[in-house]
Design a protein around this motif. Structure first.
Motif, mmCIF file in Angstrom:
data_model
loop_
_atom_site.group_PDB
_atom_site.id
_atom_site.type_symbol
_atom_site.label_atom_id
_atom_site.label_comp_id
_atom_site.label_asym_id
_atom_site.label_seq_id
_atom_site.Cartn_x
_atom_site.Cartn_y
_atom_site.Cartn_z
ATOM 1 N N LEU A 215 0.743 -1.171 -0.205
ATOM 2 C CA LEU A 215 0.062 -0.158 -0.280
ATOM 3 C C LEU A 215 0.914 1.260 -0.090
ATOM 4 O O LEU A 215 1.320 1.883 0.973
ATOM 5 C CB LEU A 215 -0.949 -0.070 1.196
ATOM 6 C CG LEU A 215 -1.914 -0.891 1.203
ATOM 7 C CD1 LEU A 215 -2.741 -0.978 2.554
ATOM 8 C CD2 LEU A 215 -2.818 -1.030 0.143
ATOM 9 N N PRO B 94 -0.088 4.176 -2.344
ATOM 10 C CA PRO B 94 -0.747 4.752 -3.220
ATOM 11 C C PRO B 94 -0.159 6.240 -3.509
ATOM 12 O O PRO B 94 0.494 6.833 -3.082
ATOM 13 C CB PRO B 94 -2.078 5.131 -2.573
ATOM 14 C CG PRO B 94 -1.796 5.107 -1.194
ATOM 15 C CD PRO B 94 -0.736 4.218 -0.745
ATOM 16 N N PHE C 216 -0.704 9.779 -4.397
ATOM 17 C CA PHE C 216 -2.044 10.641 -3.811
ATOM 18 C C PHE C 216 -2.072 11.786 -4.544
ATOM 19 O O PHE C 216 -0.986 12.733 -4.627
ATOM 20 C CB PHE C 216 -1.636 10.542 -2.344
ATOM 21 C CG PHE C 216 -2.573 11.413 -1.393
ATOM 22 C CD1 PHE C 216 -4.060 11.153 -1.149
ATOM 23 C CD2 PHE C 216 -2.277 12.780 -1.089
ATOM 24 C CE1 PHE C 216 -4.574 11.718 -0.229
ATOM 25 C CE2 PHE C 216 -2.949 13.851 -0.555
ATOM 26 C CZ PHE C 216 -4.313 13.154 -0.113
ATOM 27 N N PHE D 88 -12.408 10.343 -0.406
ATOM 28 C CA PHE D 88 -10.925 9.431 -0.769
ATOM 29 C C PHE D 88 -11.451 8.438 -2.099
ATOM 30 O O PHE D 88 -12.302 7.552 -1.511
ATOM 31 C CB PHE D 88 -10.269 8.633 0.326
ATOM 32 C CG PHE D 88 -9.721 9.801 1.136
ATOM 33 C CD1 PHE D 88 -8.395 10.149 0.991
ATOM 34 C CD2 PHE D 88 -10.347 10.191 2.256
ATOM 35 C CE1 PHE D 88 -7.731 10.882 1.949
ATOM 36 C CE2 PHE D 88 -9.752 10.966 3.258
ATOM 37 C CZ PHE D 88 -8.640 11.544 2.952
ATOM 38 N N GLY E 261 -10.401 5.542 -4.227
ATOM 39 C CA GLY E 261 -9.351 4.592 -4.354
ATOM 40 C C GLY E 261 -9.435 3.795 -5.520
ATOM 41 O O GLY E 261 -10.387 3.218 -5.800
ATOM 42 N N ARG E 262 -8.350 3.563 -6.538
ATOM 43 C CA ARG E 262 -8.327 2.778 -7.588
ATOM 44 C C ARG E 262 -6.844 2.033 -7.567
ATOM 45 O O ARG E 262 -6.060 2.603 -7.368
ATOM 46 C CB ARG E 262 -8.579 3.508 -8.862
ATOM 47 C CG ARG E 262 -9.822 4.428 -8.891
ATOM 48 C CD ARG E 262 -10.701 3.572 -9.249
ATOM 49 N NE ARG E 262 -12.008 4.122 -9.585
ATOM 50 C CZ ARG E 262 -12.851 4.874 -8.455
ATOM 51 N NH1 ARG E 262 -12.560 4.527 -7.441
ATOM 52 N NH2 ARG E 262 -14.003 5.631 -8.713
ATOM 53 N N GLY E 263 -7.174 0.751 -7.764
ATOM 54 C CA GLY E 263 -5.999 -0.018 -7.711
ATOM 55 C C GLY E 263 -6.126 -1.476 -8.672
ATOM 56 O O GLY E 263 -7.137 -1.741 -9.259
ATOM 57 N N ALA F 231 -11.656 -0.946 -6.806
ATOM 58 C CA ALA F 231 -12.022 0.546 -6.413
ATOM 59 C C ALA F 231 -12.662 0.548 -5.199
ATOM 60 O O ALA F 231 -13.480 -0.477 -4.459
ATOM 61 C CB ALA F 231 -12.956 1.078 -7.432
ATOM 62 N N THR G 197 -14.489 3.932 -2.077
ATOM 63 C CA THR G 197 -14.568 5.093 -1.555
ATOM 64 C C THR G 197 -14.839 5.261 -0.213
ATOM 65 O O THR G 197 -15.616 4.758 0.206
ATOM 66 C CB THR G 197 -15.716 5.735 -2.508
ATOM 67 O OG1 THR G 197 -15.691 5.446 -4.040
ATOM 68 C CG2 THR G 197 -15.936 7.303 -2.270
ATOM 69 N N LEU H 221 -14.753 -2.081 -1.091
ATOM 70 C CA LEU H 221 -13.772 -2.381 -2.022
ATOM 71 C C LEU H 221 -14.754 -3.377 -3.297
ATOM 72 O O LEU H 221 -15.099 -4.531 -2.695
ATOM 73 C CB LEU H 221 -12.488 -3.361 -1.569
ATOM 74 C CG LEU H 221 -11.606 -3.861 -2.468
ATOM 75 C CD1 LEU H 221 -10.754 -2.638 -2.949
ATOM 76 C CD2 LEU H 221 -10.497 -4.774 -1.728
ATOM 77 N N THR I 182 -9.628 8.053 -11.807
ATOM 78 C CA THR I 182 -10.255 8.709 -10.816
ATOM 79 C C THR I 182 -11.203 9.425 -10.930
ATOM 80 O O THR I 182 -11.140 9.800 -11.875
ATOM 81 C CB THR I 182 -9.036 8.934 -10.013
ATOM 82 O OG1 THR I 182 -8.450 10.150 -10.330
ATOM 83 C CG2 THR I 182 -7.670 7.983 -9.769
#
Length: 253
Positions: free
Chosen positions: A65, A67, A69, A135, A137-139, A156, A158, A230, A238
């Motif tokens: 982790l 990320p 940012f 926030f 988040g994408r990954g 993803a 939020t 998730l 994003t």
């Protein structure tokens, strides 16, 4: 850091292409608001935390982790966006010279369109003010520096973080909670040294330490909410920034 360990001042390896955050004003459909690039130190603080954590051994079973940012702030209307753009352009022009900076300091209310003044906010205004950070988040479900991603995002989430007035009330609550956490939970934090960011210090304790700090912040009125848990996604964007897709995925997007 460089003197102790050459290369340690550099951030950890990035996963995927570089995040680009729109300078603004940019319309954000998901928020129904206009966004601008946040001028504060948040992004630099996150990078500093990541450099600290990159020097710590990874715990078995914990994901990678680190990320990328980006931070933006938003306003609700086109009129507000135009006023922010005008005030920002004027601020940038004046802050480049000594006489301009002196003028800004003498007339803060004028050059911030009333947002700031020497008098400070009233008790009523403090009580009526709150803040919320969203926030996005994408990954990827399975990617590390040794196995870089070759597709667009597949996960993803939020998360919302919110609380009372940020400058005078929430900041004090967070500082006090952090100080108490360090005093009472120092055994959770294996890192040793001098000055650290909260993310670097608490992050060194892993998920258990982070969860304990979140619980402490919740106890004083800072709210953490999962808006979207998730989940699987095939989105390469994003909400407030755009990622260029990896080369192998460009033809698919």
């Amino acid at each position: 850091l460089e003197e102790e360990a050459p290369g340690s001042s550099r951030p950890p390896p990035l996963l995927g292409p570089k995040l680009k955050v729109a300078a603004g004003p940019a319309w954000q459909k998901a928020l129904a608001r206009y966004s601008f690039l946040f001028p504060g130190a948040d992004v630099a603080v996150v990078r500093t935390s990541q450099r600290t954590l990159a020097r710590q051994p990874r715990r078995a079973g914990e994901p990678y982790l680190t990320p990328q940012f980006g931070a933006s702030f938003t306003v609700a209307s086109a009129r507000s966006a135009a006023m922010v753009a005008l005030a920002g352009a004027l601020f940038n022009a004046l802050s480049g010279s000594g006489w301009g900076r002196a003028l800004l300091l003498r007339q803060p209310a004028l050059f911030t369109l009333g947002a700031f003044s020497d008098e400070g906010p009233s008790e009523e205004r403090l009580a009526a003010t709150s803040w919320k950070s969203v926030f996005f988040g994408r990954g990827w479900s399975d990617a590390t520096p040794d196995r870089p991603p070759s597709t667009s995002f597949d996960r993803a989430a939020t998360v919302l973080v919110s609380g009372p007035e940020p400058g005078y009330i929430a900041t004090a609550l967070m500082f006090l909670s952090m100080a108490r956490f360090i005093k009472e939970e120092r055994r959770r934090l294996p890192i040793v040294g001098g000055v650290f960011t909260p993310g670097g210090l608490v992050g060194s304790g892993g998920a258990a330490a982070i969860t304990a700090l979140v619980d402490a912040l919740r106890a004083v009125g800072i709210r953490f909410e999962v808006e979207e848990a998730l989940h699987a996604t095939d989105d390469s964007r994003t909400q407030l920034g755009v990622w260029g897709p990896p080369a192998a995925a460009r033809s698919k997007l």
